[in-house]
Design a protein around this motif. Structure first.
Motif: not given
Length: 136
Positions: A91-96, A98-102
């Motif tokens: 969901q976060h990748v779809e919204q933003t 941004d496919s990078t996760v720290i």
């Protein structure tokens, strides 16, 4: 006068066939070792000695380990269950976009727990960066 001939037996090893066998074994192991593809997870590792920081605000995944209890997972400091972790990351990748996760792994996290998290990222084509603390 009688001439004596030396009829001693000399042991010899035919080395030409051994070198051919060794060459074929070498080629076999060379080809097999290049074809062997272990199951690996690509991971970008930061240097702990440097002070490199990201310029963007990526989503942060933290894990808290407690002795004798289940691990607790946090996305941007909001608690999330492990079962819904993949859905929330998608969901976060779809919204933003941004496919990078720290990812912040504690030092006492089991390796299997870390691999389970990295498999979630691999299945969703995410880029994981492991955050470290600076050495004193």
């Amino acid at each position: 006068m009688r001439v004596k001939r030396n009829k001693r037996f000399h042991a010899e090893i035919a080395a030409s066939s051994l070198s051919d066998i060794m060459f074929f074994l070498f080629l076999f192991f060379l080809i097999v070792s290049t074809l062997a593809n272990p199951n690996v997870i690509k991971l970008s590792l930061p240097k702990a000695r440097s002070t490199a920081q990201t310029t963007k605000s990526h989503i942060s995944l933290s894990i808290q380990v407690e002795e004798g209890k289940d691990n607790k997972y946090y996305l941007d400091q909001a608690p999330v269950a492990f079962d819904s972790l993949g859905i929330r990351l998608a969901q976060h990748v779809e919204q933003t976009k941004d496919s990078t996760v720290i990812v912040r792994f504690p030092y006492d996290l089991r390796v299997q727990d870390m691999v389970n998290i990295l498999e979630i990222g691999e299945s969703q084509k995410l880029k994981f960066v492991i955050a470290t603390t600076k050495k004193p």
